[in-house]
Write a protein that holds these residues in place. Structure first.
Motif: not given
Length: 584
Positions: A295-296, A308-311, A570-575
Motif C-alpha cells: 500500500v505504497w 499503480q496507486w498505493g492507497p 490520474f493513473l493514465k496521465l502517469h502511465q
C-alpha cells in the motif's frame, strides 16, 4: 523587456495561475580572483573562437595534497584562484574544468529568487556564494521570501510579471517548467547549453541516467539540475534506540508481527509512546510500514512496469486495521497527526520514544551528537518472513535544487556562466566542501575532507553541524552534490548514519520506484487537480480510520470516492508520462 511584451507575460502567467491554483499550492564580491605566485596562470581571457582556449595552470598538487598546515600564500592560491590541479578524479566520470568564461568579461549583477533557509538569515552573506561571486566575477542579488511564505511569494512574483534573472525551484510554476516556457516565463536553453554551459553539458552527458533525467520528453533543456556522481543512498527509514533493544532484550524486528511485539515490549519497559509515527510534514505516508502491505504512499510501478496507486491496493484495509490497533494500544505518538519538526525532535530525545521514522543524518545530530543516544537502522518492515524489504525511494542521480533562467534575464550568457560554474571541478569543491583551510583540507589523493578543527565541527558561533552544513557549504543547489563524502553528518568522526543509509539502499528492492517523469502542460494542470483531491481524500480517510474515528470498512467508501474523483484518469496521465520517459 518592452511594455507590450511584459504586459503579454502578465496576461499569460495570470491565466496559468488562475487555471492551476492547486498546483501553485503544491555582501557581494566584485573583485577578480587574486593571489598566489602563479596567479597570472589562473585567469582565462574570454575567447571568441568556437572552441574556447582551455585555461592552463601551474600544478600545485605537491604543495596542497596532504598539507595540514597551509601557508597564507597556499590558502590564497586555492581560495582566490581557479587553479584546481590539486584535486583528484574521484568518480568514474571526470568532473569538467572549463573556466574560459571566468572572470566574466563585464560587470553584471544577477537577481536570483530562491526559497529561504531558516539556518541562512541572508544568502547574500553566505560565505560560499561570496567566494563563487569572487571567482566568477559575477555578482548576485539573492531574493528570498520569509520561511513558510515561499508558495505565496512565488505566485505573487509570477503573476506580477516582474521576474528575476534566475529562479531556483522553477518547477513551482503551475504546470512545471514546460508550462513556464510556453507562457513566456522561462527560456529554452537547448541551443545555448553547449556554448554557454560547457561544464554542465559535459557532466550531464557523461552518464546516461544523468542525461535522461535532465531533459524533457520532447528533448528540451529548460534548466540546470542538481545531478550527482552516483545514486545517493536512501535517506529515510526506521531508526531504533540501542537502549530500547537492550531494555527489551529483543532483536531488530523484521516482520510486522515482530514490530508489533517489539513495540508492545517497549511500552511495557517504560516507553510511553514507542513509535514516533507521523507529523504535519508527511511521515505517515512514507511507505515504511504501509509498504509491507504493498500500500505504497503514492504512485509506484508494478511487476509489469505499469503505474499503480498505493492507497488503492488490495491489502489497504489490512494495513489500516493494523495501524488502528497500534494507535488504540498507545504504540504511536499521540500527536502524530499534528506534530511539527521541533515537536518530533523533542519527543525523540525524551524517554517516551524508542523508534523514529526519520533520517539517520538528522538523528545522529539530535540523538548521538547532542544527547549521546546511540541507535541502529532497520530495513523497512515486511509482511511475511522471507519477503524482500522494498521501497519506492530511488535516487536517479537527480538531487538538490534546479534552476531556470527567465525571459526577463538581461544577460542570459552571464546567468548561464554563473550556474555553470557549479559543475566545474573548482565549483564542485567549493559548493560541497566550502573554503580551503577553515572548512576543509586536501588529502594525499586530492580528495577534500573536513578536518578536526573545521568550522563545520567547531563553529566559532557554537552552532551544531545540522546548521553549519548549510552555513559553510551548500547542501541543496544546482550542482554536483557529493553527498556521501561531503555531508558532514555522514563523515563526522564516530558517525554511522552513512552506514545505515548504505545498508538500507543495498538491502531493499527498488523495482517499484518511479523515475522522475514529467507531464505536458495540458496533463500537468489536470494531474495537479486530481492529485490534490486524491491526496486530501487519502489524508482525511486514512487519518480518521487510524485514529478510530471511522471504522476500517470506511475504506470501501474512500476507494469508491477516489474512483469517482478520477483515479483512473490520474493513473493514465502517469502511465503516459512514464512511457515517454522510457523513450527519452
Amino acid at each position: 523587456m518592452g511594455p507590450m511584451k511584459k504586459h503579454l507575460l502578465n496576461m499569460l502567467v495570470v491565466s496559468a495561475l488562475l487555471g492551476s491554483t492547486l498546483a501553485a499550492c503544491s555582501n557581494n564580491g566584485n573583485t577578480e580572483p587574486e593571489g598566489g605566485a602563479n596567479a597570472e596562470n589562473n585567469l582565462s581571457e574570454t575567447n571568441t573562437n568556437t572552441e574556447p582556449e582551455k585555461t592552463s595552470f601551474t600544478d600545485i598538487s605537491t604543495n596542497i595534497r596532504g598539507n595540514t598546515a597551509p601557508t597564507q600564500e597556499q590558502l590564497d592560491e586555492v581560495n582566490n584562484t581557479l587553479n584546481d590541479t590539486y584535486l583528484g578524479d574521484l568518480y568514474e566520470e571526470v568532473i569538467p574544468s572549463d573556466y574560459s568564461a571566468y572572470p566574466y568579461k563585464e560587470k553584471v549583477t544577477l537577481d536570483v529568487w530562491l526559497p529561504a533557509d531558516s539556518n541562512i538569515p541572508d544568502y547574500n552573506n553566505q560565505v560560499v556564494q561570496q567566494q563563487v561571486e569572487k571567482l566568477t566575477g559575477i555578482d548576485v542579488n539573492f531574493i528570498t521570501p520569509p520561511v513558510g511564505q515561499e508558495a505565496d511569494a512565488f505566485t505573487l512574483m509570477i503573476s506580477s510579471g516582474e521576474l528575476p534573472d534566475i529562479i531556483m525551484e522553477p518547477e513551482r510554476y503551475p504546470g512545471g517548467l514546460e508550462a513556464g516556457l510556453n507562457d513566456g516565463a522561462y527560456i529554452d536553453l537547448t541551443d545555448l547549453m553547449e556554448k554557454n554551459a560547457p561544464n554542465y553539458t559535459a557532466w550531464r552527458n557523461s552518464n546516461e541516467m544523468r542525461r535522461k533525467t535532465t531533459v524533457t520528453d520532447s528533448g528540451k533543456l529548460l534548466g540546470f539540475y542538481g545531478i550527482a556522481p552516483y545514486s545517493e543512498w536512501m535517506w529515510f527509514g526506521m531508526l531504533i534506540k540501542k537502549e530500547a533493544l537492550e531494555k527489551t532484550g529483543m532483536e531488530v524486528p523484521q516482520t510486522i508481527e515482530e514490530w508489533h511485539a517489539f513495540l508492545l515490549k517497549c511500552k511495557e519497559v517504560g516507553y510511553a509512546e514507542p513509535l514516533n509515527y507521523g507529523s504535519t510534514y508527511g511521515q505517515i505516508f512514507t511507505g515504511i510500514i504501509n509498504g509491507a502491505y504493498g500500500v505504497w504512499d503514492w504512485t509506484f510501478m508494478d511487476e509489469n512496469g505499469q503505474v499503480q496507486w498505493g492507497p488503492a491496493q488490495p491489502k489497504a484495509k489490512e494495513y489500516l486495521a493494523t495501524m488502528q490497533q497500534w494507535n488504540k494500544e498507545g504504540l504511536l505518538n499521540r500527536d502524530w497527526a499534528t506534530a511539527d519538526f521541533n515537536q518530533r525532535m523533542a519527543s525523540a530525545i525524551s524517554d517516551k520514544t524508542a523508534v523514529m521514522m526519520d533520517s539517520p543524518d538528522t538523528m545522529w545530530s539530535y540523538w548521538k551528537q547532542q544527547n549521546n543516544i546511540d541507535f541502529v537502522g532497520a530495513l523497512n518492515p515486511i509482511l511475511n518472513a522471507g519477503d524482500q524489504p522494498a521501497t519506492t525511494y530511488k535516487n536517479f542521480m537527480r538531487t538538490g535544487r534546479s534552476a531556470a533562467i527567465t525571459t526577463q534575464a538581461e544577460n542570459v550568457e552571464a546567468a548561464m556562466a554563473f550556474l555553470d560554474f557549479a559543475y566545474s571541478k573548482k565549483g564542485w569543491e567549493i559548493i560541497n566542501y566550502g573554503e580551503y583551510g577553515k572548512i576543509h583540507l586536501i588529502d594525499e589523493n586530492g580528495k577534500p575532507y573536513f578536518h578536526e578543527d573545521s568550522y563545520i565541527y567547531k563553529d566559532p558561533d557554537g552552532q551544531p553541524v545540522a546548521t553549519t552544513l548549510v552555513k559553510y557549504r551548500m547542501h541543496s543547489w544546482p550542482a554536483i552534490r557529493d553527498e556521501h563524502n561531503a555531508n558532514p553528518l555522514i563523515v563526522a568522526k564516530g558517525s554511522y548514519s552513512g552506514e545505515i543509509r548504505k545498508q538500507w539502499t543495498e538491502g531493499m528492492d527498488t523495482s517499484v520506484a518511479m523515475p522522475p517523469i514529467t507531464f505536458t502542460q495540458e496533463e500537468a494542470s489536470r494531474e495537479a487537480e486530481l492529485g490534490n483531491q486524491l491526496s486530501t481524500l487519502r489524508g482525511e480517510y486514512f487519518a480518521k480510520i487510524i485514529k478510530g474515528e471511522l471504522s476500517v470498512d470506511a475504506y470501501d467508501k474512500f476507494l469508491s470516492e477516489a474512483k469517482k474523483m478520477g483515479l483512473e484518469e490520474f493513473l493514465k496521465l502517469h502511465q503516459a508520462a512514464l512511457d515517454r520517459y522510457n523513450q527519452r
